[in-house]
Structures are given as C-alpha cells and as structure tokens.
Scaffold this motif. Structure first.
Motif, PDB file in Angstrom:
ATOM      1  N   ASP A 272      26.461  44.982  52.727  1.00  0.00           N
ATOM      2  CA  ASP A 272      27.161  45.561  51.571  1.00  0.00           C
ATOM      3  C   ASP A 272      28.163  44.591  50.937  1.00  0.00           C
ATOM      4  O   ASP A 272      28.761  44.902  49.904  1.00  0.00           O
ATOM      5  CB  ASP A 272      27.869  46.867  51.941  1.00  0.00           C
ATOM      6  CG  ASP A 272      28.922  46.704  53.036  1.00  0.00           C
ATOM      7  OD1 ASP A 272      29.678  45.714  53.004  1.00  0.00           O
ATOM      8  OD2 ASP A 272      28.999  47.585  53.912  1.00  0.00           O
ATOM      9  N   GLU A 276      32.858  48.391  48.062  1.00  0.00           N
ATOM     10  CA  GLU A 276      33.103  49.760  48.502  1.00  0.00           C
ATOM     11  C   GLU A 276      31.989  50.722  48.097  1.00  0.00           C
ATOM     12  O   GLU A 276      31.509  51.516  48.917  1.00  0.00           O
ATOM     13  CB  GLU A 276      34.433  50.252  47.934  1.00  0.00           C
ATOM     14  CG  GLU A 276      34.839  51.643  48.428  1.00  0.00           C
ATOM     15  CD  GLU A 276      36.178  52.089  47.874  1.00  0.00           C
ATOM     16  OE1 GLU A 276      36.525  53.265  48.059  1.00  0.00           O
ATOM     17  OE2 GLU A 276      36.891  51.260  47.262  1.00  0.00           O
ATOM     18  N   ARG A 279      28.816  50.018  50.095  1.00  0.00           N
ATOM     19  CA  ARG A 279      28.944  50.476  51.489  1.00  0.00           C
ATOM     20  C   ARG A 279      28.758  51.986  51.582  1.00  0.00           C
ATOM     21  O   ARG A 279      28.059  52.490  52.465  1.00  0.00           O
ATOM     22  CB  ARG A 279      30.309  50.066  52.049  1.00  0.00           C
ATOM     23  CG  ARG A 279      30.528  50.507  53.497  1.00  0.00           C
ATOM     24  CD  ARG A 279      31.744  49.862  54.111  1.00  0.00           C
ATOM     25  NE  ARG A 279      31.602  48.414  54.172  1.00  0.00           N
ATOM     26  CZ  ARG A 279      32.492  47.594  54.740  1.00  0.00           C
ATOM     27  NH1 ARG A 279      33.591  48.091  55.286  1.00  0.00           N
ATOM     28  NH2 ARG A 279      32.293  46.291  54.754  1.00  0.00           N
ATOM     29  N   LYS A 280      29.384  52.707  50.656  1.00  0.00           N
ATOM     30  CA  LYS A 280      29.257  54.168  50.645  1.00  0.00           C
ATOM     31  C   LYS A 280      27.808  54.578  50.452  1.00  0.00           C
ATOM     32  O   LYS A 280      27.310  55.499  51.126  1.00  0.00           O
ATOM     33  CB  LYS A 280      30.122  54.750  49.523  1.00  0.00           C
ATOM     34  CG  LYS A 280      30.125  56.265  49.467  1.00  0.00           C
ATOM     35  CD  LYS A 280      31.055  56.765  48.367  1.00  0.00           C
ATOM     36  CE  LYS A 280      31.037  58.294  48.297  1.00  0.00           C
ATOM     37  NZ  LYS A 280      31.927  58.791  47.203  1.00  0.00           N
ATOM     38  N   SER A 281      27.104  53.893  49.559  1.00  0.00           N
ATOM     39  CA  SER A 281      25.699  54.197  49.299  1.00  0.00           C
ATOM     40  C   SER A 281      24.836  53.940  50.525  1.00  0.00           C
ATOM     41  O   SER A 281      24.020  54.776  50.910  1.00  0.00           O
ATOM     42  CB  SER A 281      25.201  53.360  48.119  1.00  0.00           C
ATOM     43  OG  SER A 281      23.808  53.518  47.944  1.00  0.00           O
ATOM     44  N   SER A 284      25.330  56.447  53.215  1.00  0.00           N
ATOM     45  CA  SER A 284      24.840  57.790  52.883  1.00  0.00           C
ATOM     46  C   SER A 284      23.391  58.011  53.302  1.00  0.00           C
ATOM     47  O   SER A 284      22.915  59.150  53.337  1.00  0.00           O
ATOM     48  CB  SER A 284      24.990  58.041  51.374  1.00  0.00           C
ATOM     49  OG  SER A 284      24.046  57.306  50.618  1.00  0.00           O
TER      50      SER A 284
END
Length: 300
Positions: A272, A276, A279-281, A284
C-alpha cells in the motif's frame, strides 16, 4: 562491481536466477523490476554467481535487494563486498525488500553479532489473499464486496475483454493517461505508474502477463494485469478503474482472477506504500496474511 541498467532484453538472464525460488513477495519477479525500472533506477550485477539487484526508493535512497543465488558459503563474502560498495557510494541502507527467511539466514551468519539494525517496513508489506474468496466473495466479511459486484452487474451495460490485441491495448493506454491527467495531485508515483502501464500492455506476451479490460458503454471503465509466479501464487501488478462507476473495483478484482488465475491458491495484491486510502481498501478485502519485508542498516 559494475551495475547495468535493467531492460527488457535482460528477462531471460534475470529469470534464470529468480525462477528456482518460491518468493511470496511481489518484488522478486522480473515484471515488478521492469515496470519500476525508471522510477526506482533498477540495476543489476552478478557477483560470486549471485544476482545483485540495486534500486532506489521513492525518497531517493539507494539500496540492495537480497542477493539471489548465493550459497551459505559465499553469503558472507557477498555482504562484505556490498558493505564496501555502500560505503563508497553513501547509501543510506544496505538492504531493503528483505524477506523473513533471509533475515533468519542473516542472523545465523552474524552469530549474535549486532552489526545491522533490522526493521520491519510496514508500508511495503504485501497483501496475500485466498484466491477462492476473491473469486466468490464468500463469507460475511466480504458481503459488502459481493453487493458492490452485484450492483455493477445490474446497473451497467458492460463487456469484459482480454488485453491481447492492439485496439484494446490502445484503449487501456488512453484510459490510463486520461485518469492520470485528471488527478489533482501530480504525484510522481502516479506518473511512473502510467509509464509502467504503458510498458506492460505493450509487452504482455513477452512478460507472460494476463489482463482484462472492462468496457462500459463502449469505453474502458477498468483494467487489471497480473502474472503467475508459481503454480499456487499469482500477483496483481496493476488494477485501475473509474471511481465514478459504482462497484467497478469489486467487479474487476473478482473478474481478473475468475478469467485468468482461477487455478491459483494465493493472490498477492502488492503493497500500500503507506497511502492511507490504499491501505484501507486492501484491508477491506481481509487478507489471509501480510507478507513482511524488512530493511537492514549498518550500525557503526
């Protein structure tokens, strides 16, 4: 030690060293090295019959990747040679992109002598996923992904094609260029990503890549490109889509594996980079494992 700039013609030579090893990291494939050859100034040399790869990170710091093809008998000599080179060329790190197995061998070699500062490089951990779960979005955790996928299939007039002819290649390059030019932040990494996409789609066969493009109403809405690194492992090098189209990323993620890598057990969707939103994606999709990478700096 003389280093040569990596080019497409080096694939056979590089593969000779890399192919015998079952790396889980995306870094140790010729394609990964090739597509970032300009951004990371990828160079190589051969010393003691081992492949030595040199790169720079996005902060401009040069470093060595772990040697490939070394033996227990010559690893110490290789490291000493690289330490001398590092000192003469003022490199911040000796090593980056190190796999955990190499750290273990390095610790054995050092025999408790604390000559290196070894640290986890979280921003460059690879995300590994169970292929079947990405193909089915099964389970409660991935229910939202399935909903996004279904929303796309129900609401859009789409067509899926493999990236294997000149028309599709040109359409993909056009879409990639358009999306890059539309970004408000002109991040240099995004520019190099566009160059990487252009290099990949123009050399799909030579690099043993597979990819699909999704057309919505006659225009490319998403595309993804990957390769098989082993019988069990595939890596996704590029995944791009029109963010204005609901569910397009869930659709392209599932579709590429369905069509091109349905025999794989593990899918590596790369790192990632400390971004941010990315990373969240990636989190998930609930990775099976984060493949750690390490840096090693000399302690004086």
């Amino acid at each position: 030690m003389i280093f040569k700039k990596l080019c497409l013609e080096d694939k056979k030579k590089i593969d000779k060293y890399i192919s015998p090893y079952k790396f889980l990291s995306c870094e140790y494939s010729f394609t990964s090295l090739f597509i970032w050859k300009e951004a990371c100034d990828v160079q190589y040399s051969v010393y003691k019959n081992a492949l030595i790869l040199k790169k720079k990170d996005f902060d401009g710091n040069y470093y060595f990747m772990q040697p490939v093809g070394y033996t227990k008998e010559n690893l110490g000599m290789i490291i000493e040679k690289l330490k001398v080179y590092r000192g003469k060329n003022d490199m911040k790190y000796l090593f980056k992109d190190l796999e955990e197995s190499f750290i273990e061998e390095l610790n054995v070699l050092l025999n408790g002598k604390n000559k290196f500062c070894i640290e986890e490089d979280r921003d460059n951990f690879d995300y590994l996923y169970e292929a079947k779960k990405l193909m089915t979005f099964s389970g409660k955790k991935l229910h939202s992904k399935k909903n996004h996928y279904n929303a796309f299939t129900k609401n859009y007039n789409y067509k899926v094609v493999e990236i294997n002819d000149k028309r599709v290649i040109n359409d993909v390059i056009f879409a990639a260029k358009k999306w890059y030019e539309e970004t408000h932040e002109k991040d240099i990494k995004l520019y190099y990503e566009f160059l990487a996409i252009r290099d990949l789609v123009n050399n799909m066969s030579l690099l043993n890549l597979k990819g699909v493009a999704v057309y919505v109403d006659g225009k490319v809405a998403a595309f993804s490109i990957g390769e098989s690194l082993s019988e069990k492992l595939a890596v996704i090098h590029i995944e791009k889509g029109d963010k204005n189209i609901n569910g397009i990323y869930s659709f392209i993620a599932k579709t590429l594996i369905d069509k091109c890598f349905n025999n794989a057990e593990i899918i590596n969707r790369e790192q990632d980079l400390g971004i941010e939103g990315l990373r969240k994606s990636k989190m998930s999709y609930y990775p099976l494992k984060l493949e750690k990478k390490f840096t090693a700096s000399i302690i004086f």
